[in-house]
Design a protein around this motif. Structure first.
Motif, mmCIF file in Angstrom:
data_model
loop_
_atom_site.group_PDB
_atom_site.id
_atom_site.type_symbol
_atom_site.label_atom_id
_atom_site.label_comp_id
_atom_site.label_asym_id
_atom_site.label_seq_id
_atom_site.Cartn_x
_atom_site.Cartn_y
_atom_site.Cartn_z
ATOM 1 N N PRO A 130 -4.180 -11.408 5.183
ATOM 2 C CA PRO A 130 -4.971 -11.981 6.283
ATOM 3 C C PRO A 130 -4.252 -12.031 7.633
ATOM 4 O O PRO A 130 -4.902 -11.857 8.666
ATOM 5 N N GLN A 131 -2.935 -12.242 7.647
ATOM 6 C CA GLN A 131 -2.228 -12.360 8.919
ATOM 7 C C GLN A 131 -2.297 -11.066 9.729
ATOM 8 O O GLN A 131 -2.328 -11.090 10.944
ATOM 9 N N THR A 132 -2.292 -9.930 9.057
ATOM 10 C CA THR A 132 -2.336 -8.649 9.762
ATOM 11 C C THR A 132 -3.731 -8.035 9.739
ATOM 12 O O THR A 132 -3.927 -6.944 10.264
ATOM 13 N N ARG A 133 -4.673 -8.731 9.085
ATOM 14 C CA ARG A 133 -6.048 -8.256 8.970
ATOM 15 C C ARG A 133 -6.113 -6.875 8.300
ATOM 16 O O ARG A 133 -6.892 -6.025 8.686
ATOM 17 N N GLU A 134 -5.278 -6.677 7.264
ATOM 18 C CA GLU A 134 -5.245 -5.409 6.550
ATOM 19 C C GLU A 134 -5.792 -5.575 5.135
ATOM 20 O O GLU A 134 -5.603 -6.615 4.513
ATOM 21 N N ARG A 135 -6.452 -4.529 4.671
ATOM 22 C CA ARG A 135 -6.968 -4.494 3.295
ATOM 23 C C ARG A 135 -6.691 -3.113 2.726
ATOM 24 O O ARG A 135 -6.888 -2.107 3.400
ATOM 25 N N ILE A 136 -6.240 -3.088 1.484
ATOM 26 C CA ILE A 136 -6.037 -1.835 0.758
ATOM 27 C C ILE A 136 -6.957 -1.902 -0.447
ATOM 28 O O ILE A 136 -6.928 -2.877 -1.202
ATOM 29 N N THR A 137 -7.750 -0.862 -0.637
ATOM 30 C CA THR A 137 -8.684 -0.835 -1.754
ATOM 31 C C THR A 137 -8.323 0.307 -2.690
ATOM 32 O O THR A 137 -8.199 1.450 -2.254
ATOM 33 N N GLY A 138 -8.147 -0.021 -3.954
ATOM 34 C CA GLY A 138 -7.877 0.983 -4.978
ATOM 35 C C GLY A 138 -6.435 1.000 -5.442
ATOM 36 O O GLY A 138 -5.508 0.779 -4.672
ATOM 37 N N ARG A 139 -6.280 1.237 -6.746
ATOM 38 C CA ARG A 139 -4.958 1.268 -7.380
ATOM 39 C C ARG A 139 -4.040 2.303 -6.752
ATOM 40 O O ARG A 139 -2.877 2.020 -6.461
ATOM 41 N N THR A 140 -4.537 3.504 -6.514
ATOM 42 C CA THR A 140 -3.701 4.584 -5.992
ATOM 43 C C THR A 140 -3.102 4.218 -4.637
ATOM 44 O O THR A 140 -1.896 4.367 -4.417
ATOM 45 N N LYS A 141 -3.926 3.715 -3.732
ATOM 46 C CA LYS A 141 -3.435 3.347 -2.400
ATOM 47 C C LYS A 141 -2.474 2.159 -2.467
ATOM 48 O O LYS A 141 -1.462 2.132 -1.762
ATOM 49 N N TYR A 142 -2.785 1.175 -3.315
ATOM 50 C CA TYR A 142 -1.909 -0.002 -3.415
ATOM 51 C C TYR A 142 -0.554 0.383 -4.014
ATOM 52 O O TYR A 142 0.489 -0.084 -3.558
ATOM 53 N N LEU A 143 -0.555 1.258 -5.013
ATOM 54 C CA LEU A 143 0.709 1.741 -5.570
ATOM 55 C C LEU A 143 1.515 2.488 -4.510
ATOM 56 O O LEU A 143 2.728 2.287 -4.387
ATOM 57 N N GLN A 144 0.855 3.331 -3.736
ATOM 58 C CA GLN A 144 1.546 4.084 -2.690
ATOM 59 C C GLN A 144 2.128 3.140 -1.641
ATOM 60 O O GLN A 144 3.245 3.321 -1.174
ATOM 61 N N PHE A 145 1.372 2.115 -1.273
ATOM 62 C CA PHE A 145 1.842 1.101 -0.320
ATOM 63 C C PHE A 145 3.147 0.483 -0.813
ATOM 64 O O PHE A 145 4.106 0.346 -0.062
ATOM 65 N N ASN A 146 3.198 0.119 -2.091
ATOM 66 C CA ASN A 146 4.403 -0.489 -2.648
ATOM 67 C C ASN A 146 5.544 0.516 -2.772
ATOM 68 O O ASN A 146 6.697 0.178 -2.483
ATOM 69 N N GLU A 185 6.135 3.006 -0.890
ATOM 70 C CA GLU A 185 6.629 3.363 0.438
ATOM 71 C C GLU A 185 7.126 2.171 1.251
ATOM 72 O O GLU A 185 7.576 2.360 2.374
ATOM 73 N N TYR A 186 7.054 0.948 0.679
ATOM 74 C CA TYR A 186 7.448 -0.219 1.465
ATOM 75 C C TYR A 186 8.912 -0.058 1.888
ATOM 76 O O TYR A 186 9.777 0.178 1.056
ATOM 77 N N PRO A 187 9.176 -0.186 3.185
ATOM 78 C CA PRO A 187 10.531 0.115 3.691
ATOM 79 C C PRO A 187 11.565 -0.959 3.364
ATOM 80 O O PRO A 187 11.230 -2.118 3.150
ATOM 81 N N GLY A 188 12.795 -0.533 3.379
ATOM 82 C CA GLY A 188 13.909 -1.470 3.250
ATOM 83 C C GLY A 188 14.256 -1.808 1.822
ATOM 84 O O GLY A 188 13.548 -1.495 0.878
ATOM 85 N N ASP A 189 15.395 -2.438 1.696
ATOM 86 C CA ASP A 189 15.857 -2.923 0.412
ATOM 87 C C ASP A 189 15.404 -4.368 0.303
ATOM 88 O O ASP A 189 15.963 -5.256 0.931
#
Length: 134
Positions: free
Chosen positions: A39-55, A57-61
């Motif tokens: 909610p803070q960034t007003r972002e939504r990801i829909t679907g397993r494939t996109k959510y897995l890719q988001f995780n 590719e999440y930057p940093g250690d």
């Protein structure tokens, strides 16, 4: 095993596989049409494939440590300490399940801010451990 125990097991695996970056096992816990919202960034990801890719590719250690988990039937709420590099945040997460799979995840990343004026007569200022150290 009752519904609450089953949900607790799935959510515990969600956090464990995320922390270990075991993305295939993590994906098996999600429904195909899972919805992830921030909610803070007003972002939504829909679907397993996109959510897995988001995780993936999440930057940093980063590390995420669950500090509290409350489960009731097919819902769970948790708090976690999340660290990326030198930045530390406390996050709140709400999860919903259906048929043993996670269908909705909402992450809140509260940022501290000064309270609005006009309610001083009702509240007290709480000093956090970090405020005492500085």
């Amino acid at each position: 095993m009752d519904e609450t125990e089953r949900t607790r097991g799935v959510v515990s695996q969600y956090f464990a596989t995320m922390a270990a970056r075991e993305w295939d096992a993590f994906g098996e816990l999600l429904s195909a049409d899972v919805v992830y919202e921030m909610p803070q960034t007003r972002e939504r990801i829909t679907g397993r494939t996109k959510y897995l890719q988001f995780n993936r590719e999440y930057p940093g250690d980063w590390t995420a440590t669950v500090t509290r988990l409350i489960v009731d039937r097919t819902t769970a709420a948790g708090s976690m300490n999340f660290t990326v590099g030198d930045e530390e945040m406390v996050g709140l997460v709400y999860l919903e399940l259906a048929d043993g799979l996670i269908t909705r995840i909402t992450d809140f990343w509260p940022e501290p801010y000064d309270p609005p004026t006009g309610r001083e007569h009702l509240v007290e200022q709480v000093v956090s451990a970090t405020d005492r150290i500085s």
